[in-house]
Design a protein around this motif. Structure first.
Motif, PDB file in Angstrom:
ATOM      1  N   ARG A  43      19.752  32.766 -13.555  1.00  9.06           N
ATOM      2  CA  ARG A  43      18.836  33.539 -12.721  1.00  9.06           C
ATOM      3  C   ARG A  43      17.377  33.469 -13.126  1.00  9.06           C
ATOM      4  O   ARG A  43      16.514  33.902 -12.386  1.00  9.06           O
ATOM      5  CB  ARG A  43      19.271  35.001 -12.711  1.00  9.06           C
ATOM      6  CG  ARG A  43      20.555  35.182 -11.950  1.00  9.06           C
ATOM      7  CD  ARG A  43      21.051  36.598 -12.024  1.00  9.06           C
ATOM      8  NE  ARG A  43      22.187  36.802 -11.156  1.00  9.06           N
ATOM      9  CZ  ARG A  43      23.414  36.392 -11.425  1.00  9.06           C
ATOM     10  NH1 ARG A  43      23.667  35.741 -12.522  1.00  9.06           N
ATOM     11  NH2 ARG A  43      24.406  36.625 -10.590  1.00  9.06           N
ATOM     12  N   ALA A  44      17.096  32.974 -14.289  1.00  4.66           N
ATOM     13  CA  ALA A  44      15.729  33.061 -14.803  1.00  4.66           C
ATOM     14  C   ALA A  44      14.833  31.984 -14.201  1.00  4.66           C
ATOM     15  O   ALA A  44      15.286  30.884 -13.899  1.00  4.66           O
ATOM     16  CB  ALA A  44      15.737  32.929 -16.317  1.00  4.66           C
ATOM     17  N   PRO A  45      13.598  32.323 -14.082  1.00  8.37           N
ATOM     18  CA  PRO A  45      12.616  31.321 -13.653  1.00  8.37           C
ATOM     19  C   PRO A  45      12.382  30.324 -14.776  1.00  8.37           C
ATOM     20  O   PRO A  45      12.759  30.552 -15.919  1.00  8.37           O
ATOM     21  CB  PRO A  45      11.358  32.160 -13.407  1.00  8.37           C
ATOM     22  CG  PRO A  45      11.518  33.330 -14.327  1.00  8.37           C
ATOM     23  CD  PRO A  45      12.998  33.610 -14.365  1.00  8.37           C
ATOM     24  N   LEU A  46      11.766  29.220 -14.435  1.00 10.24           N
ATOM     25  CA  LEU A  46      11.359  28.272 -15.466  1.00 10.24           C
ATOM     26  C   LEU A  46      10.139  28.851 -16.169  1.00 10.24           C
ATOM     27  O   LEU A  46       9.138  29.169 -15.531  1.00 10.24           O
ATOM     28  CB  LEU A  46      11.005  26.921 -14.839  1.00 10.24           C
ATOM     29  CG  LEU A  46      12.112  26.239 -14.043  1.00 10.24           C
ATOM     30  CD1 LEU A  46      11.594  24.932 -13.455  1.00 10.24           C
ATOM     31  CD2 LEU A  46      13.332  26.002 -14.888  1.00 10.24           C
ATOM     32  N   VAL A  47      10.239  29.010 -17.457  1.00 11.99           N
ATOM     33  CA  VAL A  47       9.162  29.566 -18.250  1.00 11.99           C
ATOM     34  C   VAL A  47       9.011  28.687 -19.476  1.00 11.99           C
ATOM     35  O   VAL A  47      10.001  28.401 -20.154  1.00 11.99           O
ATOM     36  CB  VAL A  47       9.456  31.020 -18.687  1.00 11.99           C
ATOM     37  CG1 VAL A  47       8.331  31.557 -19.549  1.00 11.99           C
ATOM     38  CG2 VAL A  47       9.693  31.918 -17.490  1.00 11.99           C
ATOM     39  N   GLY A  48       7.804  28.237 -19.751  1.00  8.52           N
ATOM     40  CA  GLY A  48       7.599  27.426 -20.940  1.00  8.52           C
ATOM     41  C   GLY A  48       6.240  26.785 -20.958  1.00  8.52           C
ATOM     42  O   GLY A  48       5.405  27.019 -20.078  1.00  8.52           O
ATOM     43  N   THR A  49       6.039  25.955 -21.963  1.00 12.07           N
ATOM     44  CA  THR A  49       4.833  25.136 -21.993  1.00 12.07           C
ATOM     45  C   THR A  49       5.004  24.057 -20.927  1.00 12.07           C
ATOM     46  O   THR A  49       6.112  23.890 -20.376  1.00 12.07           O
ATOM     47  CB  THR A  49       4.663  24.480 -23.374  1.00 12.07           C
ATOM     48  OG1 THR A  49       5.783  23.607 -23.592  1.00 12.07           O
ATOM     49  CG2 THR A  49       4.547  25.511 -24.488  1.00 12.07           C
ATOM     50  N   ALA A  50       3.966  23.311 -20.657  1.00  8.93           N
ATOM     51  CA  ALA A  50       4.071  22.260 -19.637  1.00  8.93           C
ATOM     52  C   ALA A  50       5.206  21.291 -19.975  1.00  8.93           C
ATOM     53  O   ALA A  50       6.000  20.935 -19.103  1.00  8.93           O
ATOM     54  CB  ALA A  50       2.742  21.523 -19.502  1.00  8.93           C
ATOM     55  N   GLN A  51       5.310  20.878 -21.244  1.00 10.67           N
ATOM     56  CA  GLN A  51       6.370  19.943 -21.626  1.00 10.67           C
ATOM     57  C   GLN A  51       7.749  20.569 -21.466  1.00 10.67           C
ATOM     58  O   GLN A  51       8.688  19.911 -21.031  1.00 10.67           O
ATOM     59  CB  GLN A  51       6.180  19.441 -23.059  1.00 10.67           C
ATOM     60  CG  GLN A  51       7.197  18.388 -23.457  1.00 10.67           C
ATOM     61  CD  GLN A  51       7.187  17.182 -22.534  1.00 10.67           C
ATOM     62  OE1 GLN A  51       6.143  16.571 -22.326  1.00 10.67           O
ATOM     63  NE2 GLN A  51       8.326  16.829 -21.960  1.00 10.67           N
ATOM     64  N   GLN A  52       7.880  21.839 -21.793  1.00 11.93           N
ATOM     65  CA  GLN A  52       9.174  22.509 -21.623  1.00 11.93           C
ATOM     66  C   GLN A  52       9.548  22.602 -20.149  1.00 11.93           C
ATOM     67  O   GLN A  52      10.724  22.439 -19.795  1.00 11.93           O
ATOM     68  CB  GLN A  52       9.141  23.891 -22.273  1.00 11.93           C
ATOM     69  CG  GLN A  52       9.097  23.821 -23.784  1.00 11.93           C
ATOM     70  CD  GLN A  52       8.788  25.160 -24.428  1.00 11.93           C
ATOM     71  OE1 GLN A  52       8.244  26.067 -23.798  1.00 11.93           O
ATOM     72  NE2 GLN A  52       9.122  25.285 -25.698  1.00 11.93           N
ATOM     73  N   ILE A  53       8.568  22.837 -19.285  1.00 19.25           N
ATOM     74  CA  ILE A  53       8.836  22.876 -17.843  1.00 19.25           C
ATOM     75  C   ILE A  53       9.260  21.485 -17.370  1.00 19.25           C
ATOM     76  O   ILE A  53      10.216  21.343 -16.593  1.00 19.25           O
ATOM     77  CB  ILE A  53       7.601  23.375 -17.056  1.00 19.25           C
ATOM     78  CG1 ILE A  53       7.239  24.806 -17.459  1.00 19.25           C
ATOM     79  CG2 ILE A  53       7.806  23.234 -15.556  1.00 19.25           C
ATOM     80  CD1 ILE A  53       8.221  25.866 -17.039  1.00 19.25           C
ATOM     81  N   VAL A  54       8.589  20.441 -17.850  1.00 19.72           N
ATOM     82  CA  VAL A  54       8.980  19.068 -17.509  1.00 19.72           C
ATOM     83  C   VAL A  54      10.428  18.836 -17.921  1.00 19.72           C
ATOM     84  O   VAL A  54      11.227  18.294 -17.144  1.00 19.72           O
ATOM     85  CB  VAL A  54       8.036  18.041 -18.187  1.00 19.72           C
ATOM     86  CG1 VAL A  54       8.621  16.637 -18.136  1.00 19.72           C
ATOM     87  CG2 VAL A  54       6.662  18.078 -17.540  1.00 19.72           C
ATOM     88  N   ASP A  55      10.783  19.250 -19.128  1.00 18.03           N
ATOM     89  CA  ASP A  55      12.158  19.055 -19.611  1.00 18.03           C
ATOM     90  C   ASP A  55      13.159  19.835 -18.770  1.00 18.03           C
ATOM     91  O   ASP A  55      14.243  19.326 -18.456  1.00 18.03           O
ATOM     92  CB  ASP A  55      12.267  19.474 -21.073  1.00 18.03           C
ATOM     93  CG  ASP A  55      11.468  18.579 -22.013  1.00 18.03           C
ATOM     94  OD1 ASP A  55      11.080  17.455 -21.607  1.00 18.03           O
ATOM     95  OD2 ASP A  55      11.214  19.015 -23.159  1.00 18.03           O
ATOM     96  N   GLN A  56      12.820  21.065 -18.402  1.00 19.05           N
ATOM     97  CA  GLN A  56      13.733  21.884 -17.606  1.00 19.05           C
ATOM     98  C   GLN A  56      13.946  21.282 -16.222  1.00 19.05           C
ATOM     99  O   GLN A  56      15.081  21.185 -15.738  1.00 19.05           O
ATOM    100  CB  GLN A  56      13.202  23.314 -17.492  1.00 19.05           C
ATOM    101  CG  GLN A  56      13.231  24.077 -18.815  1.00 19.05           C
ATOM    102  CD  GLN A  56      12.481  25.386 -18.734  1.00 19.05           C
ATOM    103  OE1 GLN A  56      12.730  26.185 -17.835  1.00 19.05           O
ATOM    104  NE2 GLN A  56      11.571  25.611 -19.666  1.00 19.05           N
ATOM    105  N   ILE A  57      12.862  20.874 -15.582  1.00 16.42           N
ATOM    106  CA  ILE A  57      12.988  20.240 -14.262  1.00 16.42           C
ATOM    107  C   ILE A  57      13.759  18.935 -14.398  1.00 16.42           C
ATOM    108  O   ILE A  57      14.621  18.616 -13.569  1.00 16.42           O
ATOM    109  CB  ILE A  57      11.604  20.025 -13.622  1.00 16.42           C
ATOM    110  CG1 ILE A  57      10.988  21.379 -13.258  1.00 16.42           C
ATOM    111  CG2 ILE A  57      11.707  19.120 -12.393  1.00 16.42           C
ATOM    112  CD1 ILE A  57       9.546  21.299 -12.775  1.00 16.42           C
ATOM    113  N   GLY A  58      13.473  18.182 -15.458  1.00 10.49           N
ATOM    114  CA  GLY A  58      14.182  16.933 -15.697  1.00 10.49           C
ATOM    115  C   GLY A  58      15.681  17.126 -15.820  1.00 10.49           C
ATOM    116  O   GLY A  58      16.462  16.314 -15.322  1.00 10.49           O
ATOM    117  N   SER A  59      16.105  18.222 -16.462  1.00  8.36           N
ATOM    118  CA  SER A  59      17.546  18.467 -16.588  1.00  8.36           C
ATOM    119  C   SER A  59      18.182  18.726 -15.229  1.00  8.36           C
ATOM    120  O   SER A  59      19.325  18.340 -14.988  1.00  8.36           O
ATOM    121  CB  SER A  59      17.821  19.618 -17.558  1.00  8.36           C
ATOM    122  OG  SER A  59      17.471  20.849 -17.004  1.00  8.36           O
TER     123      SER A  59
END
Length: 96
Positions: A43-59
Motif C-alpha cells: 500500500r505504500a507510496p514510493l518513497v526514497g532518494t532518486a536512485q531508490q525510486i529508480v530501483d523501486q520502479i525498476g523492480s
C-alpha cells in the motif's frame, strides 16, 4: 523523492505513519495481523532518494508493469516533480 538520507527519514515518518495507523484500526483482522513490511509493500507510496525510486520502479518493470500513475502529495509537490523529471525519468527514457 528525498535529496538526502535525513530528509528521507523525515518523509518516511510523515508519509508512512498514517498508513500504519490505518492498518492498526482496520476492520479486517487479517490486515491488522499482517506484518508492517508486507502491508507497506502493498500500500505504500514510493518513497526514497532518486536512485531508490529508480530501483523501486525498476523492480515493477521487471515484473511486467509498463504504466505508472504518479502523484506528489503534500507541500513539496513542485520540488518532488522537478526531481522526478530530472533524476528519475531520464533513466527510463534511455532504456527505450
Amino acid at each position: 523523492i528525498a535529496a538526502t538520507e535525513n530528509e528521507l527519514a523525515e518523509k518516511k515518518t510523515r508519509l508512512l505513519e498514517p498508513l500504519l495507523r490505518n492498518k492498526r484500526k482496520h476492520p479486517n483482522n487479517d490486515i491488522r495481523q499482517m506484518p508492517e513490511v508486507e502491508y507497506l509493500a502493498r500500500r505504500a507510496p514510493l518513497v526514497g532518494t532518486a536512485q531508490q525510486i529508480v530501483d523501486q520502479i525498476g523492480s515493477f518493470t521487471l515484473r511486467g508493469v509498463t504504466n505508472f500513475v504518479v502523484d506528489f502529495p503534500g507541500s513539496e509537490k513542485r520540488e518532488s516533480l522537478r526531481q522526478f523529471a530530472e533524476r528519475v525519468l531520464p533513466v527510463f527514457n534511455k532504456e527505450r
